[in-house]
Design an enzyme around this catalytic site. Sequence first.
Site, mmCIF file in Angstrom:
data_model
loop_
_atom_site.group_PDB
_atom_site.id
_atom_site.type_symbol
_atom_site.label_atom_id
_atom_site.label_comp_id
_atom_site.label_asym_id
_atom_site.label_seq_id
_atom_site.Cartn_x
_atom_site.Cartn_y
_atom_site.Cartn_z
ATOM 1 N N GLU A 90 23.339 45.721 37.330
ATOM 2 C CA GLU A 90 23.692 45.048 36.095
ATOM 3 C C GLU A 90 24.448 43.749 36.355
ATOM 4 O O GLU A 90 25.199 43.622 37.314
ATOM 5 C CB GLU A 90 24.518 46.002 35.227
ATOM 6 C CG GLU A 90 23.634 47.153 34.762
ATOM 7 C CD GLU A 90 24.346 48.208 33.945
ATOM 8 O OE1 GLU A 90 23.714 48.754 33.047
ATOM 9 O OE2 GLU A 90 25.525 48.485 34.199
ATOM 10 N N CYS A 103 29.622 38.183 35.690
ATOM 11 C CA CYS A 103 30.052 39.285 36.551
ATOM 12 C C CYS A 103 28.810 39.782 37.314
ATOM 13 O O CYS A 103 27.845 40.224 36.707
ATOM 14 C CB CYS A 103 30.658 40.376 35.676
ATOM 15 S SG CYS A 103 31.196 41.810 36.594
ATOM 16 N N CYS A 110 27.486 52.357 45.100
ATOM 17 C CA CYS A 110 28.606 52.016 45.982
ATOM 18 C C CYS A 110 28.995 53.269 46.746
ATOM 19 O O CYS A 110 29.035 54.355 46.188
ATOM 20 C CB CYS A 110 29.802 51.512 45.169
ATOM 21 S SG CYS A 110 31.211 51.029 46.204
ATOM 22 N N CYS A 114 35.399 55.599 44.491
ATOM 23 C CA CYS A 114 36.701 55.619 43.821
ATOM 24 C C CYS A 114 36.634 56.622 42.669
ATOM 25 O O CYS A 114 35.605 56.743 41.995
ATOM 26 C CB CYS A 114 37.068 54.233 43.304
ATOM 27 S SG CYS A 114 37.211 53.036 44.647
ATOM 28 N N CYS A 117 35.455 55.516 38.949
ATOM 29 C CA CYS A 117 34.426 54.471 38.821
ATOM 30 C C CYS A 117 33.038 55.072 38.650
ATOM 31 O O CYS A 117 32.582 55.867 39.468
ATOM 32 C CB CYS A 117 34.454 53.559 40.046
ATOM 33 S SG CYS A 117 33.127 52.334 40.046
ATOM 34 N N GLY A 163 29.100 47.746 43.065
ATOM 35 C CA GLY A 163 29.146 47.652 44.518
ATOM 36 C C GLY A 163 30.414 47.027 45.062
ATOM 37 O O GLY A 163 31.195 46.416 44.330
ATOM 38 N N GLU A 164 30.611 47.198 46.355
ATOM 39 C CA GLU A 164 31.760 46.608 47.050
ATOM 40 C C GLU A 164 31.251 45.375 47.806
ATOM 41 O O GLU A 164 30.543 45.494 48.810
ATOM 42 C CB GLU A 164 32.356 47.654 48.009
ATOM 43 C CG GLU A 164 33.325 47.112 49.032
ATOM 44 C CD GLU A 164 34.472 46.283 48.457
ATOM 45 O OE1 GLU A 164 35.141 46.733 47.512
ATOM 46 O OE2 GLU A 164 34.677 45.154 48.953
ATOM 47 N N SER A 195 36.126 40.534 44.298
ATOM 48 C CA SER A 195 37.011 41.678 44.060
ATOM 49 C C SER A 195 36.703 42.732 45.112
ATOM 50 O O SER A 195 35.549 43.107 45.311
ATOM 51 C CB SER A 195 36.751 42.240 42.664
ATOM 52 O OG SER A 195 37.501 43.433 42.466
ATOM 53 N N SER A 217 41.603 45.528 44.260
ATOM 54 C CA SER A 217 41.719 46.698 43.387
ATOM 55 C C SER A 217 42.818 47.609 43.928
ATOM 56 O O SER A 217 42.570 48.443 44.780
ATOM 57 C CB SER A 217 40.389 47.452 43.351
ATOM 58 O OG SER A 217 39.453 46.698 42.628
ATOM 59 N N LEU A 218 44.015 47.397 43.424
ATOM 60 C CA LEU A 218 45.168 48.160 43.931
ATOM 61 C C LEU A 218 45.178 49.558 43.301
ATOM 62 O O LEU A 218 45.066 50.562 43.989
ATOM 63 C CB LEU A 218 46.446 47.384 43.604
ATOM 64 C CG LEU A 218 47.717 47.874 44.276
ATOM 65 C CD1 LEU A 218 47.671 47.668 45.778
ATOM 66 C CD2 LEU A 218 48.949 47.152 43.694
ATOM 67 N N ASN A 294 38.133 52.453 31.371
ATOM 68 C CA ASN A 294 36.954 52.609 30.518
ATOM 69 C C ASN A 294 36.309 53.946 30.828
ATOM 70 O O ASN A 294 35.813 54.151 31.931
ATOM 71 C CB ASN A 294 35.963 51.473 30.773
ATOM 72 C CG ASN A 294 36.505 50.164 30.245
ATOM 73 O OD1 ASN A 294 36.956 50.079 29.106
ATOM 74 N ND2 ASN A 294 36.507 49.146 31.076
ATOM 75 N N CYS A 337 34.252 46.935 32.515
ATOM 76 C CA CYS A 337 34.520 47.240 33.928
ATOM 77 C C CYS A 337 34.330 48.710 34.207
ATOM 78 O O CYS A 337 34.804 49.562 33.477
ATOM 79 C CB CYS A 337 35.973 46.961 34.277
ATOM 80 S SG CYS A 337 36.510 45.351 33.916
HETATM 81 N N1 SAH Z 1 34.039 47.175 44.426
HETATM 82 C C1 SAH Z 1 34.888 46.133 43.990
HETATM 83 C C2 SAH Z 1 34.324 45.330 42.846
HETATM 84 C C3 SAH Z 1 33.595 46.070 41.752
HETATM 85 S S1 SAH Z 1 34.561 47.023 40.673
HETATM 86 C C4 SAH Z 1 36.252 46.663 43.645
HETATM 87 O O1 SAH Z 1 36.410 47.866 43.592
HETATM 88 O O2 SAH Z 1 37.155 45.850 43.493
HETATM 89 C C5 SAH Z 1 35.382 45.834 39.618
HETATM 90 C C6 SAH Z 1 36.683 46.356 39.022
HETATM 91 O O3 SAH Z 1 36.451 47.367 38.024
HETATM 92 C C7 SAH Z 1 37.558 47.009 40.084
HETATM 93 O O4 SAH Z 1 38.903 46.596 39.942
HETATM 94 C C8 SAH Z 1 37.394 48.462 39.743
HETATM 95 O O5 SAH Z 1 38.432 49.218 40.278
HETATM 96 C C9 SAH Z 1 37.358 48.423 38.244
HETATM 97 N N2 SAH Z 1 36.903 49.684 37.661
HETATM 98 C C10 SAH Z 1 36.132 50.629 38.232
HETATM 99 N N3 SAH Z 1 35.939 51.661 37.370
HETATM 100 C C11 SAH Z 1 36.581 51.350 36.233
HETATM 101 C C12 SAH Z 1 36.736 52.002 34.969
HETATM 102 N N4 SAH Z 1 36.161 53.177 34.718
HETATM 103 N N5 SAH Z 1 37.471 51.400 34.024
HETATM 104 C C13 SAH Z 1 38.030 50.178 34.264
HETATM 105 N N6 SAH Z 1 37.917 49.519 35.417
HETATM 106 C C14 SAH Z 1 37.201 50.094 36.410
HETATM 107 FE FE1 SF4 Z 2 32.905 50.918 44.680
HETATM 108 FE FE2 SF4 Z 2 34.596 49.220 43.456
HETATM 109 FE FE3 SF4 Z 2 33.606 51.375 42.149
HETATM 110 FE FE4 SF4 Z 2 35.378 51.701 44.134
HETATM 111 S S1 SF4 Z 2 35.724 50.646 42.156
HETATM 112 S S2 SF4 Z 2 33.502 52.894 43.832
HETATM 113 S S3 SF4 Z 2 34.799 50.076 45.541
HETATM 114 S S4 SF4 Z 2 32.432 49.614 42.890
#
Ligand code: SAH
Ligand code: SF4
Length: 362
Positions: A90, A103, A110, A114, A117, A163-164, A195, A217-218, A294, A337
């Site tokens: 997407e 975006c 990925c 996490c 996610c 993806g990362e 990111s 992404s802390l 989200n 996100c």
């Molecule tokens: N893989 C990279 C970039 C893609 S994710 C990363 O993790 O940074 C982009 C952002 O969306 C990241 O900060 C991720 O942690 C956040 N994200 C993932 N799942 C989410 C959710 N369910 N609600 C809000 N933000 C989310």
């Molecule tokens: Fe991959 Fe980023 Fe989602 Fe973590 S938050 S699973 S690194 S896309």
Amino acid sequence: MQNLLDLDADALIAWFAERGEKPFRARQILRWIHRFGETDFDAMTDVAKSLRALLKETACIQPPVPIRDNLSTDGTRKWLMDVGNGNAVETVFIPEATRGTLCVSSQAGCALDCAFCSTGKQGFNRNLSAAEIIGQLWLANRLLGAEPNGERIISNVVMMGMGEPLANFDNVVSALKLMLDDHAYGLSRRRVTVSTSGIVPAMDRLREECPVALAVSLHAPNDALRDKLVPINQKYPLKDLLAACNRYLDKAPRDFITFEYIMLEGVNDGDEHIRQLIDIAREVPCKYNLIPFNPFPDSGFHRSSGPVVRRFSQLLNEAGIVTTTRKTRGDDVDAACGQLAGQVKDKTRRTQKRVVPIQEVR
Ligand code: SAH
Ligand code: SF4
């Protein structure tokens, strides 16, 4: 057939050199492809006929194929791009008063898994090619009706889709270089953001090879919690991550790192977490970007309430740390996100959704 979208300027110059052509020819073609959005070599009228013939035989310009185009009531637009074998990624366009942000996805799925996610929950399918990454920008420009010499519709790119990005380093860097190249998209380094969940060695490589704005992404301010929420932390714990952030800042186009912090009720939104975040900000020049979680089916998490997020933000701001809260956009088309799922399945039963027919792509 060489897909020319796969080649950044250096690679295109090398490809042309192998065929006895000068670098300026490569730049000419780069402009035709990326600035003018041309896919037909015959239309490249200032290119010698013999070269056009060679290109027609050996090269093509093949962007990804959009299979769905959704417009949210707030103007956010989301495309689903076919990447073969039943996979799709997407791309989301977010218009705002002073900028237009695209975006972009870097992988189908990925592998980093996490906890919160939706992309991670799909598992990993494959890395996108450079053509599939830059092709998202190429195609979005076309579908948004960008004119080669007109006002820029997409002013910012964030690698925050599926993806990362740093786990697909070479292809992402080729695409980033095209975003920055004056003959292609000419975006400023400050307006292109990668990111990452914190792949430390790749952050060091990015600093050397293509420093752009960095968001990390802390999501958790201590190792015990981050190990659970962002499992890559077990490999690159906070101490190493924060040191890498400081090294990155030496060459970064901005003088701060953006720390993304997803707000999960009862998980990472307590007073002790605020204190720990303040400590982190003493170590690394940073801004916090709070992201309301989200939800997606069976995630097991809940979004922190509005008052909790506001208090969190207020206390960080009072401690002198710039803290913003991300507005949730495109909710009604699942474009927010972490909601990018990218599966090819029919979600049109949802109410409020307006499906826009895909325009002819030329
Ligand atoms: N893989 C990279 C970039 C893609 S994710 C990363 O993790 O940074 C982009 C952002 O969306 C990241 O900060 C991720 O942690 C956040 N994200 C993932 N799942 C989410 C959710 N369910 N609600 C809000 N933000 C989310
Ligand atoms: Fe991959 Fe980023 Fe989602 Fe973590 S938050 S699973 S690194 S896309």
